[in-house]
Write an enzyme that holds these catalytic residues in place. Sequence first.
Site, PDB file in Angstrom:
ATOM      1  N   SER A  12      32.393  38.252  39.551  1.00  0.00           N
ATOM      2  CA  SER A  12      31.868  38.158  40.919  1.00  0.00           C
ATOM      3  C   SER A  12      30.682  37.229  41.095  1.00  0.00           C
ATOM      4  O   SER A  12      30.444  36.745  42.199  1.00  0.00           O
ATOM      5  CB  SER A  12      31.500  39.548  41.439  1.00  0.00           C
ATOM      6  OG  SER A  12      30.514  40.145  40.613  1.00  0.00           O
ATOM      7  N   LYS A  60      29.938  36.204  47.474  1.00  0.00           N
ATOM      8  CA  LYS A  60      29.417  36.638  48.768  1.00  0.00           C
ATOM      9  C   LYS A  60      29.460  35.553  49.853  1.00  0.00           C
ATOM     10  O   LYS A  60      29.520  35.865  51.042  1.00  0.00           O
ATOM     11  CB  LYS A  60      27.984  37.136  48.616  1.00  0.00           C
ATOM     12  CG  LYS A  60      27.844  38.456  47.871  1.00  0.00           C
ATOM     13  CD  LYS A  60      28.264  39.628  48.728  1.00  0.00           C
ATOM     14  CE  LYS A  60      27.880  40.951  48.105  1.00  0.00           C
ATOM     15  NZ  LYS A  60      28.250  42.097  48.967  1.00  0.00           N
ATOM     16  N   GLY A  65      25.722  54.341  38.716  1.00  0.00           N
ATOM     17  CA  GLY A  65      26.034  54.197  40.138  1.00  0.00           C
ATOM     18  C   GLY A  65      27.505  54.449  40.409  1.00  0.00           C
ATOM     19  O   GLY A  65      28.228  53.554  40.847  1.00  0.00           O
ATOM     20  N   SER A 104      20.418  42.910  48.260  1.00  0.00           N
ATOM     21  CA  SER A 104      19.584  42.843  47.057  1.00  0.00           C
ATOM     22  C   SER A 104      19.529  41.438  46.486  1.00  0.00           C
ATOM     23  O   SER A 104      18.765  41.178  45.564  1.00  0.00           O
ATOM     24  CB  SER A 104      20.116  43.810  45.989  1.00  0.00           C
ATOM     25  OG  SER A 104      21.420  43.431  45.588  1.00  0.00           O
ATOM     26  N   GLU A 134      32.436  50.299  38.060  1.00  0.00           N
ATOM     27  CA  GLU A 134      31.066  50.619  38.472  1.00  0.00           C
ATOM     28  C   GLU A 134      30.196  50.852  37.240  1.00  0.00           C
ATOM     29  O   GLU A 134      30.709  51.262  36.187  1.00  0.00           O
ATOM     30  CB  GLU A 134      31.035  51.899  39.317  1.00  0.00           C
ATOM     31  CG  GLU A 134      31.679  51.801  40.670  1.00  0.00           C
ATOM     32  CD  GLU A 134      31.510  53.082  41.464  1.00  0.00           C
ATOM     33  OE1 GLU A 134      30.869  53.035  42.530  1.00  0.00           O
ATOM     34  OE2 GLU A 134      32.015  54.139  41.018  1.00  0.00           O
ATOM     35  N   ASP A 156      29.122  56.130  42.671  1.00  0.00           N
ATOM     36  CA  ASP A 156      29.346  56.739  43.987  1.00  0.00           C
ATOM     37  C   ASP A 156      30.779  56.582  44.474  1.00  0.00           C
ATOM     38  O   ASP A 156      31.337  57.508  45.077  1.00  0.00           O
ATOM     39  CB  ASP A 156      28.369  56.151  45.016  1.00  0.00           C
ATOM     40  CG  ASP A 156      28.391  54.636  45.037  1.00  0.00           C
ATOM     41  OD1 ASP A 156      28.030  54.028  44.019  1.00  0.00           O
ATOM     42  OD2 ASP A 156      28.761  54.058  46.070  1.00  0.00           O
TER      43      ASP A 156
END
Length: 325
Positions: free
Chosen positions: A308, A57, A212, A82, A208, A214
Amino acid sequence: MTTTTPPVTLDDVRDAAARLDGVAHRTPVLRSRTLDALVGAEVFLKCENFQRVGAFKFRGAYNAASRLTPEQRARGIAAYSSGNHAQAVALAARELGTTAVIVMPEDAPPSKREATAAYGAEIVTYDRYGGDRVAIAEALAAERGLSLIPPYEHPHVIAGQGTAALELLEETGELDALVAPVGGGGLIAGSATAAKALHPGIRVLGVEPEAGDDTKRSLEAGRRVTVPVPHTIADGQALHTPGELTFSLNRWLLDGIVLVSDDEIRDAMRFAFERLKIVVEPSGATPLAALLTGRAGRLPRRVGVIVSGGNVDAGRFARLCGTAR
């Protein structure tokens, strides 16, 4: 006939890489003969758990924050997250001599909240299952005159995240497939943008948690789909709908989505610790879980994996991985 320029291009990713040079870590690429033998492929792990703040990030947060004008920097930055983007924006703000206000869920891992505060950010909490973090952050930004840097819905953030894949391909050469976790979709959108521009034949798979799914549902429907806020150990992927900007890229760039269970994520975390000697947080372990379980299907010869992040405190790590199944 008209053509539309995508919101993020390889040139944008390369420009982000130039801005991050000397600021972000060029993270290592790990190999393991044991892993290769288990999954039947040559696997190259891009270890963003060794990135500043412990996750990819920082790449997107710094790329976006560094482009603010002096006047915008003087007023400060707002963000919602989060945990990992929260830390990334807080550190980017400190590096650039400004301040940050971060909207975080009340149940965010304590280690991520503590790290965000340690970087100097002000934290505003909300209820993940009843509050609207975007609305809260937008209201704060408007009230205080702050520049909002979202965790994935921003072209400069997406371009920054894509530098992880750019570095990986620079080190490994051409890969047959790239596998990465999918939360809001910024990491895989930026990574796929870079990878497909450099090697059009590469397959890009997102992963995923089952709770979750989506993005998987959205790709199947051809439009953004909303699911209930997921209850999963992969807190960085506990989102209920893909980003609008990220989905506009991912619907064309991704070759598929793989789902993994929380138990499979735990097993992957344990494997990474015991056999690879690295600590990986649940969201960062999902691509590894997809390979180890065979859910990613028959793998081609050379596969890149973006690990990640590694932001999990010792107590939670022990609770998740301490008991063998």
